[in-house]
Scaffold this motif. Structure first.
Motif, PDB file in Angstrom:
ATOM      1  N   ARG A  64      -2.182  -8.133  -0.197  1.00 30.08           N
ATOM      2  CA  ARG A  64      -1.848  -6.715  -0.079  1.00 30.08           C
ATOM      3  C   ARG A  64      -0.503  -6.590   0.623  1.00 30.08           C
ATOM      4  NH1 ARG A  64      -6.918  -3.640   0.001  1.00 30.08           N
ATOM      5  NH2 ARG A  64      -8.647  -5.110   0.180  1.00 30.08           N
ATOM      6  N   ILE A  65       0.116  -5.444   0.429  1.00 33.78           N
ATOM      7  CA  ILE A  65       1.377  -5.175   1.121  1.00 33.78           C
ATOM      8  C   ILE A  65       1.254  -3.831   1.826  1.00 33.78           C
ATOM      9  CG2 ILE A  65       3.860  -4.870   0.904  1.00 33.78           C
ATOM     10  CD1 ILE A  65       3.686  -6.378  -1.783  1.00 33.78           C
ATOM     11  N   THR A  66       1.558  -3.815   3.121  1.00 32.30           N
ATOM     12  CA  THR A  66       1.501  -2.588   3.901  1.00 32.30           C
ATOM     13  C   THR A  66       2.865  -2.293   4.516  1.00 32.30           C
ATOM     14  OG1 THR A  66      -0.606  -3.495   4.621  1.00 32.30           O
ATOM     15  CG2 THR A  66      -0.004  -1.362   5.487  1.00 32.30           C
ATOM     16  N   VAL A  67       3.249  -1.027   4.449  1.00 33.23           N
ATOM     17  CA  VAL A  67       4.549  -0.601   4.952  1.00 33.23           C
ATOM     18  C   VAL A  67       4.364   0.118   6.294  1.00 33.23           C
ATOM     19  CG1 VAL A  67       6.528   0.867   4.446  1.00 33.23           C
ATOM     20  CG2 VAL A  67       5.427  -0.415   2.596  1.00 33.23           C
ATOM     21  N   HIS A  68       5.251  -0.193   7.235  1.00 36.82           N
ATOM     22  CA  HIS A  68       5.153   0.342   8.597  1.00 36.82           C
ATOM     23  C   HIS A  68       6.506   0.864   9.071  1.00 36.82           C
ATOM     24  CE1 HIS A  68       1.247  -1.756   9.308  1.00 36.82           C
ATOM     25  NE2 HIS A  68       1.746  -2.530   8.351  1.00 36.82           N
ATOM     26  N   HIS A  69       6.451   1.703  10.112  1.00 34.91           N
ATOM     27  CA  HIS A  69       7.662   1.972  10.886  1.00 34.91           C
ATOM     28  C   HIS A  69       7.416   1.475  12.304  1.00 34.91           C
ATOM     29  CE1 HIS A  69       6.643   6.313  12.560  1.00 34.91           C
ATOM     30  NE2 HIS A  69       5.639   5.493  12.698  1.00 34.91           N
ATOM     31  N   SER A  70       8.504   1.393  13.089  1.00 36.61           N
ATOM     32  CA  SER A  70       8.337   0.901  14.458  1.00 36.61           C
ATOM     33  C   SER A  70       7.878   2.026  15.375  1.00 36.61           C
ATOM     34  CB  SER A  70       9.649   0.305  14.973  1.00 36.61           C
ATOM     35  OG  SER A  70      10.645   1.295  14.982  1.00 36.61           O
ATOM     36  N   ALA A  71       8.018   3.282  14.927  1.00 43.53           N
ATOM     37  CA  ALA A  71       7.660   4.462  15.725  1.00 43.53           C
ATOM     38  C   ALA A  71       8.560   4.631  16.942  1.00 43.53           C
ATOM     39  CB  ALA A  71       6.181   4.442  16.135  1.00 43.53           C
ATOM     40  N   GLY A 131      -4.437 -10.968   5.298  1.00 36.46           N
ATOM     41  CA  GLY A 131      -4.188 -10.799   3.867  1.00 36.46           C
ATOM     42  C   GLY A 131      -3.095  -9.789   3.552  1.00 36.46           C
ATOM     43  N   HIS A 132      -2.628  -9.075   4.589  1.00 37.25           N
ATOM     44  CA  HIS A 132      -1.574  -8.080   4.375  1.00 37.25           C
ATOM     45  C   HIS A 132      -0.206  -8.673   4.700  1.00 37.25           C
ATOM     46  CE1 HIS A 132      -4.072  -4.232   4.400  1.00 37.25           C
ATOM     47  NE2 HIS A 132      -4.959  -5.166   4.663  1.00 37.25           N
ATOM     48  N   LEU A 133       0.749  -8.433   3.825  1.00 32.44           N
ATOM     49  CA  LEU A 133       2.148  -8.645   4.186  1.00 32.44           C
ATOM     50  C   LEU A 133       2.601  -7.371   4.890  1.00 32.44           C
ATOM     51  CD1 LEU A 133       4.815 -10.314   3.978  1.00 32.44           C
ATOM     52  CD2 LEU A 133       5.325  -8.946   1.949  1.00 32.44           C
ATOM     53  N   LEU A 134       3.073  -7.507   6.123  1.00 30.93           N
ATOM     54  CA  LEU A 134       3.462  -6.351   6.929  1.00 30.93           C
ATOM     55  C   LEU A 134       4.982  -6.204   6.876  1.00 30.93           C
ATOM     56  CD1 LEU A 134       1.110  -7.014   9.989  1.00 30.93           C
ATOM     57  CD2 LEU A 134       0.617  -5.761   7.875  1.00 30.93           C
ATOM     58  N   PRO A 169       2.869  -3.020  -7.877  1.00 29.55           N
ATOM     59  CA  PRO A 169       3.591  -2.021  -7.065  1.00 29.55           C
ATOM     60  C   PRO A 169       2.734  -0.792  -6.768  1.00 29.55           C
ATOM     61  CG  PRO A 169       5.024  -2.903  -8.770  1.00 29.55           C
ATOM     62  CD  PRO A 169       3.660  -3.458  -9.047  1.00 29.55           C
ATOM     63  N   SER A 170       1.806  -0.468  -7.657  1.00 29.09           N
ATOM     64  CA  SER A 170       0.934   0.699  -7.418  1.00 29.09           C
ATOM     65  C   SER A 170      -0.023   0.458  -6.250  1.00 29.09           C
ATOM     66  CB  SER A 170       0.135   1.015  -8.683  1.00 29.09           C
ATOM     67  OG  SER A 170      -0.666  -0.093  -9.035  1.00 29.09           O
ATOM     68  N   ALA A 171      -0.135  -0.792  -5.803  1.00 29.06           N
ATOM     69  CA  ALA A 171      -1.068  -1.108  -4.715  1.00 29.06           C
ATOM     70  C   ALA A 171      -0.392  -1.106  -3.337  1.00 29.06           C
ATOM     71  CB  ALA A 171      -1.711  -2.476  -4.965  1.00 29.06           C
ATOM     72  N   ILE A 172       0.923  -0.858  -3.292  1.00 32.69           N
ATOM     73  CA  ILE A 172       1.614  -0.803  -1.993  1.00 32.69           C
ATOM     74  C   ILE A 172       1.141   0.449  -1.241  1.00 32.69           C
ATOM     75  CG2 ILE A 172       3.867  -0.501  -0.865  1.00 32.69           C
ATOM     76  CD1 ILE A 172       5.055  -1.915  -3.426  1.00 32.69           C
ATOM     77  N   ARG A 173       0.821   0.275   0.026  1.00 37.93           N
ATOM     78  CA  ARG A 173       0.310   1.386   0.832  1.00 37.93           C
ATOM     79  C   ARG A 173       1.063   1.491   2.149  1.00 37.93           C
ATOM     80  NH1 ARG A 173      -1.647   2.334  -3.240  1.00 37.93           N
ATOM     81  NH2 ARG A 173      -3.821   2.533  -3.884  1.00 37.93           N
ATOM     82  N   GLY A 174       1.102   2.703   2.675  1.00 40.32           N
ATOM     83  CA  GLY A 174       1.511   2.877   4.065  1.00 40.32           C
ATOM     84  C   GLY A 174       0.351   2.485   4.973  1.00 40.32           C
ATOM     85  N   HIS A 175       0.676   2.141   6.204  1.00 36.46           N
ATOM     86  CA  HIS A 175      -0.343   1.745   7.183  1.00 36.46           C
ATOM     87  C   HIS A 175      -1.459   2.791   7.275  1.00 36.46           C
ATOM     88  CE1 HIS A 175      -0.931   0.496  11.731  1.00 36.46           C
ATOM     89  NE2 HIS A 175      -2.063   0.477  11.062  1.00 36.46           N
ATOM     90  N   ARG A 176      -1.086   4.079   7.147  1.00 37.71           N
ATOM     91  CA  ARG A 176      -2.071   5.161   7.329  1.00 37.71           C
ATOM     92  C   ARG A 176      -3.182   5.132   6.282  1.00 37.71           C
ATOM     93  NH1 ARG A 176       1.359  10.648   6.415  1.00 37.71           N
ATOM     94  NH2 ARG A 176       2.593   9.715   8.101  1.00 37.71           N
ATOM     95  N   ALA A 177      -2.987   4.397   5.203  1.00 37.75           N
ATOM     96  CA  ALA A 177      -4.054   4.290   4.196  1.00 37.75           C
ATOM     97  C   ALA A 177      -5.219   3.445   4.722  1.00 37.75           C
ATOM     98  CB  ALA A 177      -3.509   3.680   2.906  1.00 37.75           C
ATOM     99  N   TYR A 178      -4.940   2.655   5.768  1.00 37.89           N
ATOM    100  CA  TYR A 178      -5.958   1.724   6.265  1.00 37.89           C
ATOM    101  C   TYR A 178      -6.477   2.075   7.660  1.00 37.89           C
ATOM    102  CZ  TYR A 178      -4.528  -1.310   2.436  1.00 37.89           C
ATOM    103  OH  TYR A 178      -4.254  -1.823   1.197  1.00 37.89           O
ATOM    104  N   ALA A 179      -5.746   2.890   8.385  1.00 37.29           N
ATOM    105  CA  ALA A 179      -6.129   3.129   9.789  1.00 37.29           C
ATOM    106  C   ALA A 179      -5.700   4.534  10.193  1.00 37.29           C
ATOM    107  CB  ALA A 179      -5.462   2.094  10.688  1.00 37.29           C
ATOM    108  N   ASN A 180      -6.261   4.998  11.283  1.00 34.25           N
ATOM    109  CA  ASN A 180      -5.950   6.322  11.802  1.00 34.25           C
ATOM    110  C   ASN A 180      -4.629   6.263  12.565  1.00 34.25           C
ATOM    111  OD1 ASN A 180      -6.094   8.956  12.643  1.00 34.25           O
ATOM    112  ND2 ASN A 180      -7.487   8.504  14.350  1.00 34.25           N
ATOM    113  N   THR A 181      -3.546   6.470  11.828  1.00 34.64           N
ATOM    114  CA  THR A 181      -2.204   6.367  12.413  1.00 34.64           C
ATOM    115  C   THR A 181      -1.252   7.217  11.585  1.00 34.64           C
ATOM    116  OG1 THR A 181      -0.350   4.852  12.824  1.00 34.64           O
ATOM    117  CG2 THR A 181      -1.806   4.271  11.026  1.00 34.64           C
TER     118      THR A 181
END
Ligand SMILES: [Zn+2]
Length: 230
Positions: A64-71, A131-134, A169-181
């Motif tokens: 999986r691939i998850t996209v993040h910001h540093s906040a 399993g996630h590429l961050l 590519p349709s499976a790329i998600r932001g972090h918020r798809a997996y957690a309360n953030t």
């Protein structure tokens, strides 16, 4: 064994793993008219001043691939390498072996290696990053816009990773798809939600090559970033 789709030969193996949305792009990826291949440079850990791991990594297989910001708001990109060192120190102080993320991108589109991709990441939030590429873009995208240079490099990294790990590519998600953030911030997340990221990544499948910028070349690049010329 092969099938003939739209006049192009593809193997049975490709058919089995390639999601329908990606298939068109995969078929076109070697066509010169579809856009030239691009090489992206990834700055090595030693070049940005990354310290060795302070504990054992947990090995994983990326699926999986998850996209993040540093906040953390970043306005002056010259501070990006120092910020990475500070994130790593903070993460290691929490008992994690290393900076939590794998691929980090600054506001001018420079790419840095964080934790080795073979190691599972870490998180403060309630999901298992195994399993996630961050992939992390430096900045706070609740507050700031993501610059095109940064979004563009993120798309390159995502296209490289989708190709390398056979992820749609349709499976790329932001972090918020997996957690309360709020991560990766509304002003970044909207490009994931509205299909912009998927469309741009799909257009680059199979075209992105990754090279490492280490040693003198890596240190030279970091000096340019710190003095504002790259
Ligand atoms: Zn996140």
């Amino acid at each position: 064994m092969s099938d003939d789709i739209a006049g192009r030969k593809i193997t049975r193996r490709q058919l089995l793993w390639t999601p329908p949305a990606a298939l068109g792009a995969a078929l076109l990826a070697d066509a010169p008219a579809y856009g030239a291949g691009r090489t992206i440079a990834r700055i090595c850990r030693s070049s940005w001043g990354g310290k060795p791991a302070t504990g054992a990594y947990v090995p994983h297989q990326i699926s999986r691939i998850t996209v993040h910001h540093s906040a953390v708001v970043l306005r002056d990109n010259r501070k990006a390498p120092a910020q990475l060192r500070s994130f790593q120190a903070d993460h290691q102080s929490r008992g994690w072996p290393d900076i939590a993320y794998h691929m980090l991108i600054d506001r001018r589109g420079n790419l840095y290696l964080g934790r080795p991709l073979s190691a599972a990441g870490d998180t403060n939030t309630s999901y298992d990053p195994t399993g996630h590429l961050l992939v992390l873009a430096l900045g706070n995208f609740q507050v700031q816009e993501i610059p095109e240079a940064q979004l563009n490099m993120t798309v390159n990294v995502l296209a490289w990773a989708c190709t390398r790990y056979r992820i749609a590519p349709s499976a790329i998600r932001g972090h918020r798809a997996y957690a309360n953030t709020l991560c990766p911030g509304d002003r970044f997340q909207r490009y994931i939600t509205d299909g912009t990221v998927e469309r741009r990544v799909t257009g680059r499948l199979g075209t992105v090559t990754l090279k490492n910028l280490c040693g003198d070349a890596g240190r030279r690049r970091v000096r340019q970033i710190v003095n504002g010329t790259h």
